[in-house]
Design an enzyme around this catalytic site. Structure first.
Site, PDB file in Angstrom:
ATOM      1  N   THR A 134       0.727  -1.081   0.042  1.00  0.00           N
ATOM      2  CA  THR A 134      -0.149   0.169  -0.162  1.00  0.00           C
ATOM      3  C   THR A 134       0.870   1.309  -0.074  1.00  0.00           C
ATOM      4  OG1 THR A 134      -1.444  -1.087   1.470  1.00  0.00           O
ATOM      5  CG2 THR A 134      -1.853   0.943   1.139  1.00  0.00           C
ATOM      6  N   LYS A 161       5.795   2.026  18.416  1.00  0.00           N
ATOM      7  CA  LYS A 161       5.967   3.415  18.132  1.00  0.00           C
ATOM      8  C   LYS A 161       6.403   4.246  19.340  1.00  0.00           C
ATOM      9  CE  LYS A 161       2.801   2.772  14.306  1.00  0.00           C
ATOM     10  NZ  LYS A 161       1.421   2.703  14.039  1.00  0.00           N
ATOM     11  N   LYS A 194       8.640   0.478  12.146  1.00  0.00           N
ATOM     12  CA  LYS A 194       8.783   0.483  13.588  1.00  0.00           C
ATOM     13  C   LYS A 194       9.072  -0.610  14.346  1.00  0.00           C
ATOM     14  CE  LYS A 194       4.483  -0.346  12.190  1.00  0.00           C
ATOM     15  NZ  LYS A 194       3.512  -0.121  11.296  1.00  0.00           N
TER      16      LYS A 194
HETATM   17  N1  HSE Z   1      -1.401  -0.810  11.673  1.00  0.00           N
HETATM   18  C1  HSE Z   1      -0.906   0.427  11.844  1.00  0.00           C
HETATM   19  C2  HSE Z   1      -2.192   1.540  12.336  1.00  0.00           C
HETATM   20  C3  HSE Z   1      -0.393   1.146  10.454  1.00  0.00           C
HETATM   21  O1  HSE Z   1      -3.328   0.652  12.182  1.00  0.00           O
HETATM   22  O2  HSE Z   1      -1.941   2.483  12.761  1.00  0.00           O
HETATM   23  C4  HSE Z   1       0.440   2.248  10.637  1.00  0.00           C
HETATM   24  O3  HSE Z   1       1.474   1.886  11.208  1.00  0.00           O
END
Ligand code: HSE
Length: 432
Positions: A15, A207, A107
């Site tokens: 994506t 994160k 991350k």
């Molecule tokens: N899976 C992550 C989210 C995508 O839902 O924020 C972005 O890091």
């Protein structure tokens, strides 16, 4: 007039990779005007060859990202594969080892190996840039690393996972079950390949550890993060939160305390009046408390191809301009080893939902156990009486600030007293 082109090797055409390819093509004139260099994807790697209708021109296809990182004639290796270790990590190491700049959205890899990779980048005098790794399109890395350099940061708290925020927002607004909301998030392309990374809080933890390192000038310490996911949140909790003036959000919070740095991810009660409570759907939001600036909140799309590609483009622009900042805001040798503050010593208010035996004295027993641990109660609400002395009713308690140990001990004792059944639901309250 453009100088030398900025030659990119793009690993991963999912994506984000596909969106980045389109963005680079659509914005190339702007990019040249702003940076003096024309970005050009000269090599790419993906699961299979074929350009998928993307403007990849004559870019050379490599079946293996590691080979591309090691051999292709590129200025920047853009890693959009994902995964903490394995091919992404090996390819990034190969690129840094030969002095190629790296831009990554990974991350999980940074949480596991960020310090080692930052050290490699520093030694090779190249960039290790990762704006896209946290907050999708929200420029929180640059904000912490550059814009807030004049501040001592006390706390960073954020909604860092679009999938969880989407699910909680949808459950609250439409009163539909967790699983249905998760399927919809997956359909929209927000969720990780393995959704337990999202709903279990692990993506947020990765994160958060990156933000904590930047905010506190500390060595990244992902293992110190205490993690709880959103699986246990029920429609009853969301309704009770609403009555109490709160919303439930999956927050990542990193803060300085008297005992060291606390890093925690858990469902959290936040007052409806705060910017984070108003951050709905797939949006991410981060509030940063700095001593000079005060509280600052950034809100924006935290997932999705275009938003994340926007963050990658920002890193590419820095490299094109020759702006080279240390990955975590200061040279690796100057990053502090922060003391870990355990979650047991966390101080704050608590929301507790209990299933209580509906007979005289039950509430008094619970209140006594709380008092024994010097926990002061802000409110106790029992929705309705059952009229049956053997039945259980739902009781919601909100406490004033106490410690994690005190509340856990008090609740364990109420279970032993036999006035409460089932494990209580405990949700921490975060005050602005
Ligand atoms: N899976 C992550 C989210 C995508 O839902 O924020 C972005 O890091």
């Amino acid at each position: 007039m453009a100088n030398r082109p900025l030659k990119l090797g793009l690993a991963g055409l999912g994506t984000v990779g596909a969106a980045l390819t389109r963005l680079i093509c659509a914005r190339s004139d702007d990019f040249v005007a702003r940076t003096g260099r024309l970005p050009e994807i000269v090599a790419y790697s993906a699961r299979s060859a074929g350009e998928r209708g993307l403007p990849l021109g004559g870019a050379h296809f490599y079946p293996d990202a590691r080979e591309m990182a090691a051999k292709a004639d590129i200025d920047v290796f853009v890693e959009l594969i994902g995964g903490a270790s394995g091919p992404a990590y090996e390819a990034v190491r190969a690129a840094l080892a030969r002095g190629v700049h790296v831009v990554t959205a990974n991350k999980a890899m940074l949480a596991a190996h960020g310090l080692e990779l930052a050290d490699m980048a520093e030694k090779a005098a190249v960039a290790l840039s990762f704006e896209a790794a946290v907050g999708g399109g929200v420029p929180v890395i640059k904000t912490l690393r550059e814009a807030l350099v004049g501040n001592r940061i006390q706390r960073v708290s954020g909604i860092l996972n679009g999938t969880c925020n989407f699910i909680l927002s949808k459950m609250e607004a439409e009163r539909i079950p967790f699983d249905v909301c998760l399927k919809e998030a997956q359909r929209l392309g927000y969720a990780e390949a393995d959704p337990t990374f999202d709903i279990g809080g692990f993506d947020t933890a990765h994160k958060l550890s990156i933000l904590a390192a930047l905010a506190f000038g500390a060595r990244i310490d992902a293992e110190a993060v205490s993690v709880e996911g959103i699986e246990s949140i029920t429609l009853a909790d969301l309704a009770a939160a609403d009555d109490l003036g709160f919303r439930i959000k999956l927050l990542g919070v990193a803060q300085r305390t008297d005992h060291g740095v606390e890093q925690r991810v858990h469902p959290t009660m936040v007052a409806k009046t705060t910017p984070l409570a108003q951050t709905m759907g797939v949006l991410n939001g981060v509030t940063i408390d700095g001593d000079a600036v005060g509280a600052l909140t950034l809100v924006g799309p935290g997932a999705g191809g275009d938003a994340t590609a926007s963050a990658v483009a920002a890193d590419l622009a820095d490299i094109a301009r020759g702006v080279l900042a240390p990955a975590f805001g200061r040279p690796v040798a100057l990053l502090a080893e922060a003391e870990r503050a355990s979650i047991q010593r966390h101080e704050g208010g608590y929301y507790v939902r209990l299933s209580v035996l509906d007979r005289p004295g039950s509430m008094a027993t619970i209140a006594r156990r709380m008092a024994e641990r010097t926990i002061s109660l802000e409110s106790i609400v029992q929705k309705r009486a059952s009229g049956d002395a053997n039945a259980y009713v739902s009781v919601v308690i909100v406490t004033h600030a106490t410690t994690e140990t005190s509340i856990r001990e008090a609740l364990a004792l109420t279970l032993e007293d036999g006035v409460v059944r089932e494990k209580p639901q405990v949700i921490r309250i975060e005050r602005p």
